[in-house]
Design a protein around this motif. Structure first.
Motif, PDB file in Angstrom:
ATOM      1  N   VAL A  65     -67.198  16.126 -46.349  1.00  0.00           N
ATOM      2  CA  VAL A  65     -68.633  16.166 -46.066  1.00  0.00           C
ATOM      3  C   VAL A  65     -68.917  15.548 -44.696  1.00  0.00           C
ATOM      4  O   VAL A  65     -69.632  16.113 -43.868  1.00  0.00           O
ATOM      5  N   ALA A  66     -68.301  14.381 -44.468  1.00  0.00           N
ATOM      6  CA  ALA A  66     -68.513  13.693 -43.188  1.00  0.00           C
ATOM      7  C   ALA A  66     -68.030  14.562 -42.035  1.00  0.00           C
ATOM      8  O   ALA A  66     -68.682  14.669 -40.997  1.00  0.00           O
ATOM      9  N   LEU A  67     -66.880  15.220 -42.257  1.00  0.00           N
ATOM     10  CA  LEU A  67     -66.288  16.064 -41.220  1.00  0.00           C
ATOM     11  C   LEU A  67     -67.215  17.230 -40.875  1.00  0.00           C
ATOM     12  O   LEU A  67     -67.470  17.515 -39.707  1.00  0.00           O
ATOM     13  N   SER A  68     -67.740  17.893 -41.927  1.00  0.00           N
ATOM     14  CA  SER A  68     -68.588  19.054 -41.614  1.00  0.00           C
ATOM     15  C   SER A  68     -69.902  18.604 -40.994  1.00  0.00           C
ATOM     16  O   SER A  68     -70.437  19.292 -40.136  1.00  0.00           O
ATOM     17  N   GLY A  69     -70.418  17.446 -41.409  1.00  0.00           N
ATOM     18  CA  GLY A  69     -71.629  16.935 -40.789  1.00  0.00           C
ATOM     19  C   GLY A  69     -71.396  16.593 -39.328  1.00  0.00           C
ATOM     20  O   GLY A  69     -72.169  16.965 -38.453  1.00  0.00           O
ATOM     21  N   GLY A  70     -70.289  15.904 -39.079  1.00  0.00           N
ATOM     22  CA  GLY A  70     -69.974  15.488 -37.717  1.00  0.00           C
ATOM     23  C   GLY A  70     -69.720  16.678 -36.808  1.00  0.00           C
ATOM     24  O   GLY A  70     -70.145  16.693 -35.658  1.00  0.00           O
ATOM     25  N   ALA A  71     -69.056  17.705 -37.348  1.00  0.00           N
ATOM     26  CA  ALA A  71     -68.709  18.858 -36.515  1.00  0.00           C
ATOM     27  C   ALA A  71     -69.955  19.617 -36.077  1.00  0.00           C
ATOM     28  O   ALA A  71     -69.962  20.255 -35.037  1.00  0.00           O
ATOM     29  N   ARG A  72     -71.007  19.544 -36.913  1.00  0.00           N
ATOM     30  CA  ARG A  72     -72.229  20.243 -36.539  1.00  0.00           C
ATOM     31  C   ARG A  72     -72.834  19.626 -35.274  1.00  0.00           C
ATOM     32  O   ARG A  72     -73.520  20.294 -34.522  1.00  0.00           O
ATOM     33  N   ALA A  73     -72.566  18.337 -35.083  1.00  0.00           N
ATOM     34  CA  ALA A  73     -73.118  17.666 -33.910  1.00  0.00           C
ATOM     35  C   ALA A  73     -72.335  18.001 -32.645  1.00  0.00           C
ATOM     36  O   ALA A  73     -72.812  17.775 -31.546  1.00  0.00           O
ATOM     37  N   LEU A  74     -71.109  18.525 -32.804  1.00  0.00           N
ATOM     38  CA  LEU A  74     -70.285  18.808 -31.628  1.00  0.00           C
ATOM     39  C   LEU A  74     -70.908  19.936 -30.799  1.00  0.00           C
ATOM     40  O   LEU A  74     -71.131  21.018 -31.313  1.00  0.00           O
ATOM     41  N   ILE A 100     -61.866  25.346 -34.167  1.00  0.00           N
ATOM     42  CA  ILE A 100     -62.351  23.988 -34.456  1.00  0.00           C
ATOM     43  C   ILE A 100     -63.793  24.033 -34.950  1.00  0.00           C
ATOM     44  O   ILE A 100     -64.166  23.365 -35.915  1.00  0.00           O
ATOM     45  N   LEU A 101     -64.608  24.876 -34.293  1.00  0.00           N
ATOM     46  CA  LEU A 101     -66.024  24.891 -34.643  1.00  0.00           C
ATOM     47  C   LEU A 101     -66.299  25.621 -35.957  1.00  0.00           C
ATOM     48  O   LEU A 101     -67.293  25.345 -36.620  1.00  0.00           O
ATOM     49  N   ALA A 102     -65.413  26.551 -36.340  1.00  0.00           N
ATOM     50  CA  ALA A 102     -65.691  27.322 -37.554  1.00  0.00           C
ATOM     51  C   ALA A 102     -65.089  26.676 -38.800  1.00  0.00           C
ATOM     52  O   ALA A 102     -65.517  26.978 -39.908  1.00  0.00           O
ATOM     53  N   ILE A 103     -64.086  25.807 -38.618  1.00  0.00           N
ATOM     54  CA  ILE A 103     -63.420  25.213 -39.791  1.00  0.00           C
ATOM     55  C   ILE A 103     -64.403  24.529 -40.754  1.00  0.00           C
ATOM     56  O   ILE A 103     -64.337  24.780 -41.959  1.00  0.00           O
ATOM     57  N   PRO A 104     -65.335  23.694 -40.282  1.00  0.00           N
ATOM     58  CA  PRO A 104     -66.212  22.993 -41.235  1.00  0.00           C
ATOM     59  C   PRO A 104     -66.985  23.936 -42.166  1.00  0.00           C
ATOM     60  O   PRO A 104     -67.055  23.691 -43.365  1.00  0.00           O
ATOM     61  N   SER A 105     -67.535  25.035 -41.627  1.00  0.00           N
ATOM     62  CA  SER A 105     -68.311  25.950 -42.474  1.00  0.00           C
ATOM     63  C   SER A 105     -67.437  26.536 -43.571  1.00  0.00           C
ATOM     64  O   SER A 105     -67.820  26.585 -44.742  1.00  0.00           O
TER      65      SER A 105
END
Lengths: 248, 226
Positions: A65-74, A100-105
Motif C-alpha cells: 500500500v505504501a509503495l503504491s501510494g508513494g509511487a503515485r507521487a513520483l 517502474i511507474l506501472a508496477i504499483p497499479s
C-alpha cells in the motif's frame, strides 16, 4: 477551432502516412503501441506474481500500500529524465521508467483482487479439501480477475500516456509529433499528435473496460443478479406484509 | 550536492510556484465535484453516464490535454491558467467518482431516520450525509492531492514554472543532482500536503477515532480506481 481543422487535415493527409515522410504517422503509432506492449508485459511478469503472493498470504500488504501510494507521487517526467541520464539515451531508459511507474497499479489490482474474495469462500474451498495451490488457481485468481484487469487497465493507460515522453528522450512514438511541434513552434503538428494519443488512450480504456466485464466468472454474475436487490435489507414489519415464499 | 546548495534559491522559487499551482486545482476540483457527485449518486442513469465520462476523462494523457485545451478555451500554451484548468479537470475525474461512492456508502437507515425526524433534503445532505461521507471523500481527496502535485511537473515541458523545470533543465544540461532534487521535492510536497489533509480530517471528523473506519470496500474502490 481553425487549429483543429488544420490538425485533422494533417492527420488525414496521405503524404503524412507514406513511408517517405520524415515521420510517417503509421510507423510512430506502431512504435507507440510496441513500447506500450513491451512495458505492460514486463510489468505484468513482475507485478502479478508478487501481487498474488501478497494477496494470498496477507503478508506485506502494508508495504504494498505504501509503495503504491508513494509511487503515485513520483513525477513521470523526472523519472524519465533521470533514467535517461543514468542509462543513456535510447529505448531502455523510457521502458524502465514505464515499468517502474506501472508496477504499483498492477500490483494493487492483483492483491486487491485477492483481498476482495470473501473469506468464507476460501474457508469453504479449504474445507472441501482443496490444496493451497488449487485455492489460488481455482478460487482466488478467477474471482479476483476483474480487479486484476482493472489494475492492468490503469497500468496500460499510465504507460500509453507516459510513452509520449519517450520522444522527449529521443525514441519516437507518437510523442514525436508533440515535441517536434513544440520545438518548431508548429502548433498544428503538436495538436495532431495530441489528438492521436488521446484517441488511442480512450480506445484502450474502452477495450479494457469491456474485457473487465467479460472476465467476471459466470457463477459470480448469476449470484449477483439474484442478490443485488436495492432498497431496505431488513425484514419488513410482520403486520400487513404477506408471507413471501422463497424470500430470505 | 554542491549544485543543490549553490542553486537553492532557484529550487526554493520553483518549489513555491509548484505549491501555488498545486493547491487551486485540488480545492476547485473538490468544490465542483460535490454537486456533480451528488447528481451521479442520485439517479441510476446519471450515475452510469457521469462516472463513464469521468473515467474516460481520466484516461486522457496529461501532455496532450495541455496542448488541446488552449484551442478549446483560448488560453495561451505556456499559461499557468491552462495548467490549473487541466489539473482541475483531472481532479474532478477522480473526485466525482469518490463523491458518488462516498454518498452511496451512507447507510440507508440513517438517511431514512434523518428524514423521519424532520430534516429537509438540504439539511439532511449537509448535516447527515456529507459528514458521514467524509472519510471516503477524504480518501479520494488524498489521491487527488498526490497526483496533482506530481502532474504539475508536466508543465515544465511547456515552460511553465515549477519543479518540472528542474527536470527539463537537468536533462538538457546533464545535471543529475538537479533532477534528483526535483523528484525529492515533488515527493516531499505531495507527502506534506497529504499529511496536512489527514490532520484536517482528524480535526473535522473527531468521531472517527472512536468509531470504526469507513467501510473497507469503499476505500478499496478509491484505491483500485486511481
Amino acid at each position: 477551432m481553425n487549429f483543429f481543422s488544420q490538425a485533422f487535415a494533417f492527420l488525414l493527409a496521405p503524404s503524412n502516412w507514406a513511408s517517405t515522410a520524415i515521420n510517417p504517422i503509421g510507423t510512430r503509432l506502431v512504435e507507440h503501441l510496441w513500447y506500450t506492449l513491451i512495458a505492460l508485459v514486463i510489468t505484468a511478469v513482475i507485478a502479478i506474481p508478487i501481487g498474488f503472493a501478497i494477496g494470498h498470504s496477507g503478508r506485506g500488504r502494508g508495504l504494498a500500500v505504501a509503495l503504491s501510494g508513494g509511487a503515485r507521487a513520483l513525477p513521470t517526467l523526472g523519472v524519465i529524465s533521470l533514467l535517461a541520464l543514468l542509462i543513456g539515451l535510447g529505448l531502455r531508459a523510457p521502458i524502465v521508467a514505464l515499468v517502474i511507474l506501472a508496477i504499483p497499479s498492477v500490483l494493487a489490482g492483483a492483491y486487491t483482487g485477492f483481498d476482495a474474495v470473501d473469506r468464507r469462500t476460501i474457508d469453504a474451498a479449504r474445507a472441501v479439501g482443496m490444496t493451497e495451490w488449487q485455492i489460488v488457481t481455482q478460487v482466488e485468481i478467477p474471482l479476483g480477475l476483474p480487479l486484476l484487469i482493472g489494475g492492468l487497465r490503469a497500468g496500460a493507460l499510465q504507460i500509453v500516456a507516459t510513452a509520449t515522453l519517450a520522444a522527449y528522450v529521443g525514441e519516437g512514438g507518437l510523442g514525436t509529433f508533440i515535441f517536434l511541434g513544440i520545438g518548431n513552434n508548429d502548433f498544428v503538428t503538436a495538436l495532431a499528435g495530441s489528438i492521436l494519443i488521446i484517441v488511442l488512450a480512450i480506445v484502450l480504456e474502452i477495450l479494457f473496460s469491456l474485457l473487465q466485464r467479460l472476465v467476471v466468472p459466470a457463477g459470480v454474475r448469476a449470484g449477483r443478479a439474484k442478490n443485488d436487490r436495492p432498497g431496505a435489507t431488513r425484514t419488513r414489519a410482520a403486520v400487513g406484509s404477506p408471507l413471501q415464499e422463497g424470500s430470505k | 550536492m554542491n549544485w543543490i546548495l549553490e542553486n537553492s534559491g532557484t529550487l526554493l522559487d520553483e518549489t513555491l510556484v509548484h505549491l501555488e499551482l498545486s493547491i487551486p486545482p485540488v480545492i476547485l476540483s473538490f468544490i465542483l465535484s460535490v454537486p456533480i457527485g451528488w447528481v451521479a449518486n442520485r439517479f441510476r442513469w446519471s450515475r452510469a453516464v457521469l462516472l463513464t465520462v469521468a473515467g474516460l476523462f481520466y484516461a486522457i494523457p496529461s501532455l496532450p490535454l495541455l496542448l488541446v485545451l488552449p484551442t478549446l478555451i483560448g488560453t495561451s500554451l505556456a499559461s499557468p491558467v491552462n495548467l490549473v484548468i487541466a489539473l482541475t479537470l483531472y481532479g474532478m475525474a477522480l473526485m466525482v467518482r469518490s463523491t458518488a461512492d462516498a454518498l452511496a456508502e451512507v447507510d440507508a437507515d440513517v438517511r431514512q431516520s434523518a428524514t423521519a425526524v424532520g430534516f429537509s433534503a438540504w439539511q439532511r445532505f449537509w448535516q447527515v450525509e456529507f459528514p458521514l461521507a467524509g472519510p471516503v471523500l477524504l480518501a479520494g481527496l488524498r489521491v487527488v492531492v498526490v497526483s496533482t502535485v506530481s502532474l504539475v511537473t508536466i508543465g515544465g515541458v511547456l515552460g511553465i514554472n515549477g519543479l518540472g523545470l528542474a527536470f527539463t533543465d537537468g536533462l538538457q544540461r546533464s545535471i543529475i543532482a538537479e533532477i534528483v532534487a526535483g523528484i525529492v521535492l515533488v515527493v516531499v510536497i505531495a507527502l506534506v500536503l497529504d499529511g496536512l489533509l489527514v490532520l484536517l480530517g482528524r480535526a473535522l471528523m473527531p468521531w472517527q477515532r472512536s468509531t470504526r473506519e469507513p467501510s473497507k470496500r469503499a476505500l478499496r474502490k478509491v484505491v483500485a480506481v486511481s
